[in-house]
Design an enzyme around this catalytic site. Structure first.
Site, PDB file in Angstrom:
ATOM      1  N   TYR A   1       1.927  -5.340  11.545  1.00  0.00           N
ATOM      2  CA  TYR A   1       1.220  -4.906  10.339  1.00  0.00           C
ATOM      3  C   TYR A   1       1.788  -3.574   9.847  1.00  0.00           C
ATOM      4  O   TYR A   1       2.060  -3.393   8.666  1.00  0.00           O
ATOM      5  CB  TYR A   1      -0.265  -4.758  10.676  1.00  0.00           C
TER       6      TYR A   1
ATOM      7  N   PHE B   1       7.296 -10.150 -22.052  1.00  0.00           N
ATOM      8  CA  PHE B   1       7.097 -11.378 -21.295  1.00  0.00           C
ATOM      9  C   PHE B   1       5.584 -11.613 -21.258  1.00  0.00           C
ATOM     10  O   PHE B   1       4.814 -10.667 -21.352  1.00  0.00           O
ATOM     11  CB  PHE B   1       7.705 -11.283 -19.878  1.00  0.00           C
ATOM     12  N   THR B   2       5.159 -12.878 -21.130  1.00  0.00           N
ATOM     13  CA  THR B   2       3.729 -13.212 -21.247  1.00  0.00           C
ATOM     14  C   THR B   2       2.849 -12.353 -20.338  1.00  0.00           C
ATOM     15  O   THR B   2       1.862 -11.758 -20.789  1.00  0.00           O
ATOM     16  CB  THR B   2       3.487 -14.701 -20.913  1.00  0.00           C
TER      17      THR B   2
ATOM     18  N   ASP C   1      12.513  -4.067 -16.122  1.00  0.00           N
ATOM     19  CA  ASP C   1      12.073  -5.331 -15.507  1.00  0.00           C
ATOM     20  C   ASP C   1      13.356  -6.048 -15.076  1.00  0.00           C
ATOM     21  O   ASP C   1      14.108  -6.564 -15.905  1.00  0.00           O
ATOM     22  CB  ASP C   1      11.281  -6.170 -16.510  1.00  0.00           C
TER      23      ASP C   1
ATOM     24  N   LYS D   1      12.687 -14.730  -8.801  1.00  0.00           N
ATOM     25  CA  LYS D   1      13.925 -14.896  -9.572  1.00  0.00           C
ATOM     26  C   LYS D   1      15.036 -14.075  -8.915  1.00  0.00           C
ATOM     27  O   LYS D   1      16.014 -14.629  -8.435  1.00  0.00           O
ATOM     28  CB  LYS D   1      13.721 -14.443 -11.020  1.00  0.00           C
TER      29      LYS D   1
ATOM     30  N   ARG E   1       8.079 -23.201 -25.017  1.00  0.00           N
ATOM     31  CA  ARG E   1       7.996 -21.769 -25.279  1.00  0.00           C
ATOM     32  C   ARG E   1       7.913 -21.601 -26.793  1.00  0.00           C
ATOM     33  O   ARG E   1       8.873 -21.323 -27.464  1.00  0.00           O
ATOM     34  CB  ARG E   1       9.220 -21.024 -24.715  1.00  0.00           C
TER      35      ARG E   1
ATOM     36  N   PHE F   1      -1.511 -22.580 -22.383  1.00  0.00           N
ATOM     37  CA  PHE F   1      -0.383 -23.461 -22.093  1.00  0.00           C
ATOM     38  C   PHE F   1      -0.372 -23.956 -20.648  1.00  0.00           C
ATOM     39  O   PHE F   1       0.193 -24.989 -20.355  1.00  0.00           O
ATOM     40  CB  PHE F   1       0.957 -22.781 -22.436  1.00  0.00           C
TER      41      PHE F   1
END
Ligand code: F0G
Length: 482
Positions: free
Chosen positions: A80, A132-133, A223, A266, A389, A455
């Site tokens: 931990y 970005f969303t 990002d 990603k 999109r 969506f």
């Protein structure tokens, strides 16, 4: 992938990896596919994967892992506190990005939550190349608003501009002078700009953004979720960086950023995320949110095995032959479709091949969700799952009116090192058939419309019996159901 020339002069991207673990795929007959999409409310998010042949919904968390990543996962340290795994990942971040402080988080949007809670307050304005969303949602949730400062090229579907992800520097200066620097806690640059078709920014542009940030004392946040693609494009398309290594380009980008965050789903080809910075003050501010929302500072909600895989995945991102695989497969698909007149976003970007539904089904109004209808139609005729999109991915305004999207795109993501060229050729073939029969594609309407992020879970139906007409034409042309 190396630029190997074929004797017959065919332009084919050649893989620099071999497949050693495989997953069996199904291709259900068209009658079953049309039933499956009907049951999924014409929403590709709601399809069951067993009904999907090629899953091109996203590259998120579905990139192929390397043997070295898998091997590293076996050595994970579950302690931990004081975990060796954390130290390995922290050191890799330090080595690649040159950032002293690393905060782990369970995925990219968790990083966005931490950054937004730390810096955004009521009335804050966040300039960015494009939203970005999930980024937008977190900024709005904290009382801020987003200003997109893209250049005139960004939204042109067909363009030969190599850096559609660039920020417009004059607009940035204007915005700061209009609202005042104190309202702007940070400027955000998104690598491999997702929602406009995986388009990169240039390093020259990033230098200019940095200059303005320095002038007004504003932080620059990167990002880096789609950094791998952006790195490839900088080396490929920007004269000054042709002779620089991917590692050098990465370091130059990192040195221009005050804060870097990423989705490990990603970047790093595993599942997780993280934030890094050289500022102790910023680190201390954000640290509390990690322990509050994510987990202890040594894992931040990630499994230690995934953390090991990310550390190796980040190192592999420094290999040009690894990061060029996605963009080169995408370029192949885009070029083949373009040759036959199919409207696709150009220049080819990262992340996936983006089809312009606004033109593909130009007989459909945006209120009938052309990109959603095209996604459903492509699934019916091929078993390929893409992602809408466009207007469906937007939210209604406060009066309940549709917010019409700037672009109506069908995204066919190309997870890294997952598909073979014959599978890509199959996708091209079915898209070409669909393009010739595009007049058969009709619209969609909601039967069940959630208020937030509709969506994901929204259910729709066809506005006419167009799906069965499409099936009949398919069976007549192919002579069978596959
Ligand atoms: N930033 C960018 C540019 C992204 O593309 C994503 C995710 C995120 C942040 C959020 O990261 O999913 O790990 O929480 N994009 C995925 C996609 C969902 O399908 O394009 P996450």
């Amino acid at each position: 992938m190396l630029n190997i020339k074929f004797y017959n002069e065919e332009k084919i991207p050649l893989e620099m990896h071999k497949v050693r673990i495989v997953q069996k795929l199904n291709l259900p007959p068209i009658e079953q596919r049309v039933k499956a999409i009907e049951e999924a409310g014409y929403n590709t998010f709601l399809l069951k994967n067993r009904d999907v042949y090629l899953d091109m919904l996203t590259d998120s968390g579905v990139n192929a892992m390397s043997d070295k990543q898998q091997a590293a996962m076996m050595e994970a340290d579950d302690s931990y506190a004081g975990s060796e795994t954390f130290t390995r990942l922290e050191n890799k971040i330090k080595e690649i990005f040159g950032k002293e402080y690393f905060l782990p988080a369970h995925q990219g949007r968790a990083c966005e939550n931490i950054i937004a809670q730390t810096f955004v307050e009521k009335g804050s304005i966040i300039p960015m190349n494009y939203h970005f969303t999930t980024t937008l949602a977190h900024i709005v949730l904290n009382g801020g608003s987003v200003k997109e400062l893209f250049t005139n090229e960004a939204l042109k579907v067909r363009s030969d501009y190599p850096f559609k992800g660039n920020m417009d520097i004059a607009k940035l200066r204007d915005l700061i002078e209009t609202y005042g620097a104190e309202k702007i806690p940070f400027v955000r640059l998104e690598a491999g700009t997702n929602l406009i078709g995986g388009q990169p920014f240039s390093l020259e542009n990033m230098h200019e953004v940095r200059k303005v940030c320095d002038e007004f004392g504003i932080l620059l946040v990167l990002d880096a979720s789609l950094l791998a693609d952006n790195l490839y494009f900088i080396k490929e398309r920007e004269e000054k960086y042709k002779t620089k290594s991917i590692r050098e380009i990465t370091r130059e980008i990192a040195d221009l950023s005050d804060i870097i965050y990423f989705s490990g789903r990603k970047l790093g080809s595993a599942r997780g995320g993280g934030i890094c910075t050289n500022s102790k003050e910023i680190y201390m501010k954000m640290r509390e949110y990690v322990t509050l929302y994510e987990g202890f500072l040594t894992y931040g909600g990630m499994s230690v095995r995934e953390m090991e895989a990310i550390a190796v995945g980040l190192e592999e991102t420094m290999d040009e032959n690894m990061i060029n695989q996605g963009p080169q497969f995408i370029a192949y698909m885009v070029e083949e479709l373009q040759k036959k007149g199919v409207p696709v976003v150009t220049p080819a970007g990262g992340l996936g091949c983006h089809i312009d539904a606004m033109e593909f089904v130009d007989h459909l109004p945006q209120t009938e969700y052309p990109a959603g209808a095209l996604a459903a139609a492509l699934y019916i005729v091929s078993g390929i799952r893409g992602m809408e999109r466009g207007t469906l991915s937007e939210q209604r305004d406060e009066n309940g009116n549709e917010t019409l999207a700037n672009m109506e795109l069908l995204r066919l993501a190309m997870p890294r090192r997952v598909f073979t060229l014959s599978q890509v050729k199959y996708a091209i073939d079915r898209i070409l058939w669909l393009y010739e029969n595009r007049n058969l594609i009709g619209g969609l309407k909601f039967v069940d419309e959630p208020k937030v992020l509709r969506f994901f879970f929204g259910r729709l139906t066809a506005t006419s019996d167009w799906p069965s007409k499409l099936v009949n034409k398919f069976k007549a042309d192919f002579g069978d159901s596959l």
